[in-house]
Design an enzyme around this catalytic site. Structure first.
Site, mmCIF file in Angstrom:
data_model
loop_
_atom_site.group_PDB
_atom_site.id
_atom_site.type_symbol
_atom_site.label_atom_id
_atom_site.label_comp_id
_atom_site.label_asym_id
_atom_site.label_seq_id
_atom_site.Cartn_x
_atom_site.Cartn_y
_atom_site.Cartn_z
ATOM 1 N N HIS A 1 0.950 -1.252 -0.014
ATOM 2 C CA HIS A 1 0.041 -0.115 -0.195
ATOM 3 C C HIS A 1 0.775 1.081 -0.062
ATOM 4 O O HIS A 1 0.296 2.285 -0.258
ATOM 5 C CB HIS A 1 -1.024 0.101 1.266
ATOM 6 C CG HIS A 1 -0.533 0.372 2.456
ATOM 7 N ND1 HIS A 1 -0.038 -0.756 3.356
ATOM 8 C CD2 HIS A 1 -0.030 1.440 3.272
ATOM 9 C CE1 HIS A 1 0.291 -0.249 4.584
ATOM 10 N NE2 HIS A 1 0.404 1.067 4.338
ATOM 11 N N ASP B 1 0.334 -7.581 1.311
ATOM 12 C CA ASP B 1 0.774 -6.260 1.624
ATOM 13 C C ASP B 1 2.252 -6.161 1.754
ATOM 14 O O ASP B 1 2.946 -5.383 2.552
ATOM 15 C CB ASP B 1 0.135 -5.717 2.850
ATOM 16 C CG ASP B 1 0.149 -4.363 2.895
ATOM 17 O OD1 ASP B 1 0.219 -3.685 1.967
ATOM 18 O OD2 ASP B 1 0.268 -3.454 4.145
ATOM 19 N N SER C 1 4.477 2.438 8.185
ATOM 20 C CA SER C 1 4.121 1.225 7.316
ATOM 21 C C SER C 1 5.414 0.756 6.384
ATOM 22 O O SER C 1 6.113 1.722 5.895
ATOM 23 C CB SER C 1 3.126 1.611 6.305
ATOM 24 O OG SER C 1 1.866 1.848 6.970
#
Length: 459
Positions: free
Chosen positions: A103, A133, A207
């Site tokens: 992402h 992911d 992230s």
């Protein structure tokens, strides 16, 4: 009194000696001093990532109009727009292999990576996998970079001290500490993943960053948080290093997408009621409800109704956990499966395989100037079903891509086409014939998810 003075002197000398050393802490006493040796070892391998994504937006003169907007959806002008995203990454190989989140960079058109020492590199995506992911990058022209070692994430235990390293809110590299709060997390809120839970503060920008143990080894890639405010509530999640390591191996081998082993089974977790019905002493494992004839589990002797307890000694208490274990072990490897039949405990060796691309998918794309122009479809087989996330029970013809006219009339990838103008569609040849029918009125029956829909349009 003299004994107390001597003891204090020894303690002070020991403290000064430990403070002077820059190494990984070895004892509880050393941990009480500082995490800085761990940070010095691991932080140089954590990078900041700046990505640019080209997104397409439809601009309609009737946008927001309560009446006309509903009639012009899909027919508005498409305008490209650049969107910037910020995240973190982890160097896992001195030659510039970096792990981050899908992402963050999975669909980026331009990626810039900044190291802790301020060096900058352009990067390209080697492999991107939305389901896990994860995205694997190659830094252009990089060599002799600091890299983190993988730790076996199956060895991690609840209560272990961990550090999360990343670039929250773009303020610069930041370290937060915490513990492993939980293992084997897989919920609806988290999608299809399987995660390590931590209370180390993780915020937007973290992230793709590193979750490391007190030896500076990588145990996970930070990926998500549960929050109502947008900030950290102490419930963060990381992708276990065992899965990350397998994805990196496939990327290094030249794969452009992650190939998961195909189980060819469906099942459910064994709860207390099911355990009682099956005669199990406690609710453990996954009971198999369906098994494909070509499944490697079927070839190893397992049947519907059997309960899978573990793979290579690691527990499988949910279908997500079973899928994760297989993905982490990887295609081509053999796994020892412990399972229970009506006759008692059993064990088998299963060779993990990629989803078989048989029978032939017979893919077609309609390019003629007809109602279905721009539609790509294929015959459903295990490989096609895996690529589109279809259940094992699906059969027939599925839409693999919809562009141009096909997108405008409402087709979506994953739609299973059941019939066209009253004629059943079971093969791509039948679809091609139906698409060239001489008519302006169309009625297409399809299965979207588990819902039967009918598209009606006139051209």
């Amino acid at each position: 009194m003299r004994q107390m003075f001597v003891a204090l002197t020894i303690l002070a000398a020991t403290t000064l000696s430990l403070a002077a050393e820059t190494r990984v802490p070895q004892t509880t006493a050393e941990l009480s001093l500082s995490f800085s040796p761990v940070v010095k070892k691991s932080a140089p391998a954590v990078v900041n990532i700046y990505a640019t994504v080209l997104v397409e937006e439809r601009v309609s003169p009737f946008a927001g109009d309560p009446f006309f907007d509903q009639f012009f959806q899909g027919f508005s002008e498409v305008q490209p727009r650049l969107q910037n995203s910020l995240g973190s990454g982890v160097i896992v190989s001195p030659d510039g292999i970096v792990v981050s989140n899908f992402h963050v960079v999975g669909q980026a058109t331009e990626i810039r990576v900044v190291l802790a020492d301020r060096r900058e590199f352009a990067a390209s995506v080697l492999l991107a996998d939305e389901d896990s992911d994860l995205a694997i990058l190659q830094l252009n022209g990089a060599a002799d970079l600091p890299a983190l070692e993988f730790r076996n994430s199956d060895e991690v235990e609840v209560g272990d001290l961990v550090l999360a390293i990343g670039n929250p809110f773009g303020i610069g590299q930041t370290v937060s500490s915490g513990i492993v709060s939980g293992l084997a997390r897989s919920t609806v809120d988290l999608g299809r993943g399987y995660f390590i839970q931590t209370d180390a503060a993780i915020n937007p920008g973290n992230s793709g960053g590193a979750l490391v143990d007190l030896n500076g080894q990588l145990i996970g890639i930070n990926t998500a948080i549960l929050t109502r405010s947008g900030g950290s509530n102490g419930i963060g999640f990381a992708i276990p290093s065992n899965l990350v390591k397998t994805v990196v191996s496939q990327a290094k081998a030249g794969a452009s997408r992650f190939i998961r082993p195909w189980a060819g089974v469906t099942g459910q977790s064994v709860d207390a009621a099911l355990a009682d019905a099956l005669g199990l002493p406690r609710p453990d494992g996954v009971v198999l409800s369906e098994i494909h004839p070509e499944s490697p589990f079927a070839k190893a002797g397992l049947k519907a109704g059997n309960v899978v307890l573990s793979l290579d000694g690691a527990p499988t208490n949910t279908p997500q956990e079973m899928i994760f274990r297989m993905a982490a072990i990887g295609v081509g490897n053999t796994v020892v499966v412990d399972y229970v039949t009506e006759n008692g405990p059993n064990r088998a060796e299963v060779t993990l395989i990629a989803p078989p691309d048989t029978p032939a998918r017979k893919a077609v794309t309609i390019v003629e100037d007809v109602a279905f122009r721009g539609l790509s479809a294929a015959q459903i087989n295990p490989a096609v079903a895996s690529e589109l996330g279809l259940s094992m029970s699906k059969s027939g013809v599925v839409v693999t891509a919809a562009k141009d006219m096909a997108a405008r009339v409402g087709f979506l990838p994953g739609d299973v086409i059941l019939g066209v103008n009253g004629k059943a569609i079971t093969t791509t040849d039948e679809l091609l014939r139906a698409a060239t029918e001489n008519t302006r009125r169309w009625a297409v029956d399809l299965l979207r998810g588990e819902q039967i829909l009918r598209l009606r349009f006139r051209l």
